[in-house]
Design a protein around this motif. Sequence first.
Motif, PDB file in Angstrom:
ATOM      1  N   LYS A 174      37.292  32.352  40.099  1.00 41.22           N
ATOM      2  CA  LYS A 174      37.671  32.935  40.695  1.00 41.22           C
ATOM      3  C   LYS A 174      37.187  34.292  41.854  1.00 41.22           C
ATOM      4  CE  LYS A 174      40.976  30.766  39.233  1.00 41.22           C
ATOM      5  NZ  LYS A 174      41.860  29.805  40.878  1.00 41.22           N
ATOM      6  N   LYS A 175      37.203  34.559  42.939  1.00 45.64           N
ATOM      7  CA  LYS A 175      36.460  34.712  43.957  1.00 45.64           C
ATOM      8  C   LYS A 175      37.279  36.108  44.882  1.00 45.64           C
ATOM      9  CE  LYS A 175      33.254  30.919  44.604  1.00 45.64           C
ATOM     10  NZ  LYS A 175      32.408  30.830  46.193  1.00 45.64           N
ATOM     11  N   ARG A 176      37.917  36.531  43.797  1.00 45.21           N
ATOM     12  CA  ARG A 176      38.789  37.660  44.472  1.00 45.21           C
ATOM     13  C   ARG A 176      39.115  38.779  43.559  1.00 45.21           C
ATOM     14  NH1 ARG A 176      44.499  37.410  46.993  1.00 45.21           N
ATOM     15  NH2 ARG A 176      43.082  36.562  48.696  1.00 45.21           N
ATOM     16  N   ALA A 177      37.747  39.712  44.061  1.00 46.02           N
ATOM     17  CA  ALA A 177      37.742  40.873  42.159  1.00 46.02           C
ATOM     18  C   ALA A 177      38.945  41.991  43.037  1.00 46.02           C
ATOM     19  CB  ALA A 177      36.701  41.539  42.456  1.00 46.02           C
ATOM     20  N   VAL A 178      39.283  42.507  41.627  1.00 46.16           N
ATOM     21  CA  VAL A 178      40.047  43.981  42.112  1.00 46.16           C
ATOM     22  C   VAL A 178      39.267  45.635  41.816  1.00 46.16           C
ATOM     23  CG1 VAL A 178      41.881  45.939  41.541  1.00 46.16           C
ATOM     24  CG2 VAL A 178      42.451  43.321  41.995  1.00 46.16           C
ATOM     25  N   VAL A 179      38.572  46.091  43.186  1.00 44.84           N
ATOM     26  CA  VAL A 179      37.895  47.231  42.737  1.00 44.84           C
ATOM     27  C   VAL A 179      38.632  48.635  42.618  1.00 44.84           C
ATOM     28  CG1 VAL A 179      36.109  48.207  43.427  1.00 44.84           C
ATOM     29  CG2 VAL A 179      36.116  46.352  43.847  1.00 44.84           C
ATOM     30  N   TYR A 188      31.526  57.768  43.838  1.00 44.79           N
ATOM     31  CA  TYR A 188      32.635  57.408  42.822  1.00 44.79           C
ATOM     32  C   TYR A 188      31.238  55.915  43.035  1.00 44.79           C
ATOM     33  CZ  TYR A 188      36.229  59.583  43.207  1.00 44.79           C
ATOM     34  OH  TYR A 188      37.881  60.961  43.262  1.00 44.79           O
ATOM     35  N   ARG A 189      31.757  55.063  41.621  1.00 46.29           N
ATOM     36  CA  ARG A 189      31.213  53.498  41.371  1.00 46.29           C
ATOM     37  C   ARG A 189      31.744  52.395  41.459  1.00 46.29           C
ATOM     38  NH1 ARG A 189      28.810  55.194  36.882  1.00 46.29           N
ATOM     39  NH2 ARG A 189      26.748  55.448  37.867  1.00 46.29           N
ATOM     40  N   PRO A 190      31.833  51.936  42.775  1.00 45.67           N
ATOM     41  CA  PRO A 190      33.285  50.407  42.370  1.00 45.67           C
ATOM     42  C   PRO A 190      32.849  49.658  41.544  1.00 45.67           C
ATOM     43  CG  PRO A 190      31.175  50.591  43.634  1.00 45.67           C
ATOM     44  CD  PRO A 190      30.981  51.227  43.611  1.00 45.67           C
ATOM     45  N   VAL A 191      34.128  49.731  40.414  1.00 44.36           N
ATOM     46  CA  VAL A 191      33.921  48.188  39.344  1.00 44.36           C
ATOM     47  C   VAL A 191      34.435  47.583  40.046  1.00 44.36           C
ATOM     48  CG1 VAL A 191      34.225  48.125  37.115  1.00 44.36           C
ATOM     49  CG2 VAL A 191      33.008  50.598  37.606  1.00 44.36           C
ATOM     50  N   SER A 192      34.346  46.784  39.684  1.00 40.58           N
ATOM     51  CA  SER A 192      34.664  44.630  40.131  1.00 40.58           C
ATOM     52  C   SER A 192      35.605  44.256  38.797  1.00 40.58           C
ATOM     53  CB  SER A 192      34.405  44.149  40.673  1.00 40.58           C
ATOM     54  OG  SER A 192      33.222  43.996  42.278  1.00 40.58           O
ATOM     55  N   ASN A 193      36.937  44.196  38.970  1.00 40.31           N
ATOM     56  CA  ASN A 193      37.657  43.912  37.620  1.00 40.31           C
ATOM     57  C   ASN A 193      37.852  42.381  37.930  1.00 40.31           C
ATOM     58  OD1 ASN A 193      38.278  46.049  36.518  1.00 40.31           O
ATOM     59  ND2 ASN A 193      39.115  46.909  37.808  1.00 40.31           N
ATOM     60  N   LEU A 194      37.057  41.774  37.122  1.00 36.83           N
ATOM     61  CA  LEU A 194      37.585  39.616  37.535  1.00 36.83           C
ATOM     62  C   LEU A 194      38.313  39.711  37.142  1.00 36.83           C
ATOM     63  CD1 LEU A 194      34.253  39.726  38.015  1.00 36.83           C
ATOM     64  CD2 LEU A 194      34.896  40.010  40.113  1.00 36.83           C
ATOM     65  N   THR A 195      38.152  38.260  36.795  1.00 34.58           N
ATOM     66  CA  THR A 195      39.046  37.809  35.784  1.00 34.58           C
ATOM     67  C   THR A 195      38.777  36.706  34.881  1.00 34.58           C
ATOM     68  OG1 THR A 195      38.989  35.336  37.397  1.00 34.58           O
ATOM     69  CG2 THR A 195      40.159  36.394  37.946  1.00 34.58           C
ATOM     70  N   PHE A 196      39.630  37.122  34.506  1.00 37.14           N
ATOM     71  CA  PHE A 196      38.872  36.206  33.132  1.00 37.14           C
ATOM     72  C   PHE A 196      38.389  34.788  33.107  1.00 37.14           C
ATOM     73  CE2 PHE A 196      39.763  33.854  28.836  1.00 37.14           C
ATOM     74  CZ  PHE A 196      38.840  34.721  27.567  1.00 37.14           C
TER      75      PHE A 196
END
Length: 356
Positions: free
Chosen positions: A26-31, A50-58
């Motif tokens: 899944k190529k959509r991330a929540v930053v 700030y450091r933009p950390v991407s929350n990716l799907t499991f």
Amino acid sequence: MHGHSSSVPRCHGQRITARWFAACIKKRAVVSPLLKKPSLDPSCRDVQLYRPVSNLTFVSKVVERVVASQLTRYLQSHDLMPRMQSAYRKYHTTETALLRVLSDIYAAVDERRVTLLALLDLSAAFYCGTTTYSCRAPSSTGVRDRRFGVSVALIFLSGRTHRIFYLGQLSEVSNLLFGVPQGSVLGRLLFLLYVAELAEVIAAHSFTDGHFYADDSQMYISVPVPAADAARCLSACIVSVESWMSSHCLKMNPDKSQLLWIGTRPLLSKVTVNDVAFSTGSLGFSSVVSNLGVLFDVQLSTADHVTSVCKSCFFQLRQLRLIRSCLTTDAAKTLIHVFVSSRLDYCNSLLVGVAD
């Protein structure tokens, strides 16, 4: 029944192909923007803090881990991993990286030479680099389309989107055109392959050595005094490194880069060089620099580092003393290991043989 659906992988001992990887990931991330340091003001709106950390799907992380494992085995079996890179590799840490650099410096001191050490800082290295450039790295190390069906890097890095989550609100979906997603599994390995050519750029300059830990670059050159040639050689190497970075969408930050002369006191007294030229100006020398969390001084006495570690440990002990009565013995031991012992253990092999 006629076989399996094309969307269901067959994992009975078979390698996962890049096509299946493309179908599952899944190529959509929540930053989620996180402050780089806990001491910073959370109400500050300066994006540089700030450091933009991407929350990716499991599912994305599971598939990335499998592909990263396969890719790592391939690179190791063909001896294609960058030799002078210590990040994100088994049996390689910041401690092993520093031990390698210190070993070379100690050998130079034994030969009555001084060492010019340059710690180069990259500006937002993981967020830079276009998808097109990043996709070239795996193919240049021998990972071809025939092995994964299509380039793993192309699938992983292209076509990504993200949304920003801040103060309980989500932004609109936008395309991710640069860098590798922070928080991903495969992105770290691709970044190492992306910057692997830097070692070749440094090796092309005589007498100049280098070592890397992710985007932390160390360059050093050991020469006899008065060491005038060292500054010229290092300056030429830095110019080449800056040129390579510019062509690969990376940027060196001279303001945060540091230079240090290392040697015995009699030899350092004969050094006449005061600065090293960069493309944007010149940079002077420091008396103490922070190298991967360890303080280096001009004579490698480690006095500044030991003082800093002791100060940090005593501060943590004073903080724990305030709540000791509320803790069980096991909880107190756990906190001591987390906040005190970990600081004492970090890179402690560098202290072997130092004077009392």
